[in-house]
Design an enzyme around this catalytic site. Structure first.
Site, PDB file in Angstrom:
ATOM      1  NE  ARG A 122      -2.525   7.132  -0.076  1.00  0.00           N
ATOM      2  CZ  ARG A 122      -1.001   6.362   0.346  1.00  0.00           C
ATOM      3  NH1 ARG A 122      -1.085   5.391   0.354  1.00  0.00           N
ATOM      4  NH2 ARG A 122      -0.147   6.777   1.135  1.00  0.00           N
ATOM      5  NE  ARG A 155      -1.654   7.007   4.558  1.00  0.00           N
ATOM      6  CZ  ARG A 155      -0.623   6.063   4.253  1.00  0.00           C
ATOM      7  NH1 ARG A 155      -0.691   4.561   3.367  1.00  0.00           N
ATOM      8  NH2 ARG A 155       1.263   6.375   4.042  1.00  0.00           N
TER       9      ARG A 155
END
Ligand code: AMP
Length: 216
Positions: A122, A155
């Site tokens: 991601r 992240r």
């Protein structure tokens, strides 16, 4: 709702644009607070980096403030809250005070290999928060957001160890919400292993069905 990596953020953002409703993501608000180094951000940071839930009082107060803003008059798409039964009760209470209630709870049922693949690749835009994926949804220009040109980042909680912890927390704390909303006839489950566009179409169909049943 759904496990980390189910696509809650991706789907909620697109759905909110389609329905012209605000998208309220407790994870996004917390990350914003961390990047601004606010008091709330400082309190939340360690919990998030460990993959643990931020204490209910902090998150519930944060949400209460957000839904006091005028832009939520026509409704909103909630993403990442509630994460446990305590929060679900707090949400019911907050909405009751506003003479309203949860309409639909959409459960994105996702298998573990898909979760791991999605989280480990991601990428998130540091400016507008849009989600991309190294393989499934690569940006047109390397590490650059297609929507706003912002820089993409990974992240800090999307690493193997924290992902494992977040999945444990999900199973223990959040999965009982499936029964909570099922008992209240709010829950709609759908398989979310497919591509984002296919899942979005299923969600839009559910939302339309709900809206039409409401009109009759
Ligand atoms: P998310 O962006 O929804 O994946 O959330 C990222 C992290 O933010 C979670 O792992 C939690 O540490 C924290 N968080 C987000 N929403 C909540 C919530 N409703 N309750 C407690 N912690 C939350």
């Amino acid at each position: 709702m759904g496990p980390p990596g189910a696509g809650k953020g991706t789907q909620a953002k697109t759905l909110a644009q389609k329905l012209k409703l605000p998208h309220i993501s407790t994870g996004d608000i917390l990350r914003q607070n961390i990047s601004q180094n606010s008091g709330l951000g400082q309190q939340a940071k360690d919990f998030m980096n460990k993959g643990a839930l931020v204490p209910d009082e902090l998150v519930t107060e944060m949400l209460a403030q957000r839904i006091n803003q005028p832009d939520i008059q026509n409704g909103f798409i909630l993403d990442g809250y509630p994460r446990n039964i305590n929060q679900a009760r707090a949400l019911d209470e907050m909405l009751k005070q506003r003479n309203t209630a949860v309409d639909l709870v959409i459960y994105l049922d996702t298998s573990e290999p898909v979760i791991i693949q999605r989280l480990s690749g991601r990428l998130v835009c540091s400016v507008c928060g849009a989600n991309f994926h190294i393989e499934n949804m690569p940006p047109k220009v390397n590490m650059t957001c297609d929507n706003c040109g912002g820089k993409l980042y990974q992240r800090t909680d999307d690493n193997a160890e924290t992902i494992k912890k977040r999945l444990q927390v999900y199973l223990k704390e959040s999965s009982p919400l499936i029964q909570y909303y099922n008992q209240r006839q709010k829950l709609h489950s759908l398989s979310a292993d497919e591509d984002a566009e296919i899942v979005l179409n299923k969600i839009v169909d559910l939302a339309k069905e709900y809206r039409d049943s409401y009109k009759v």
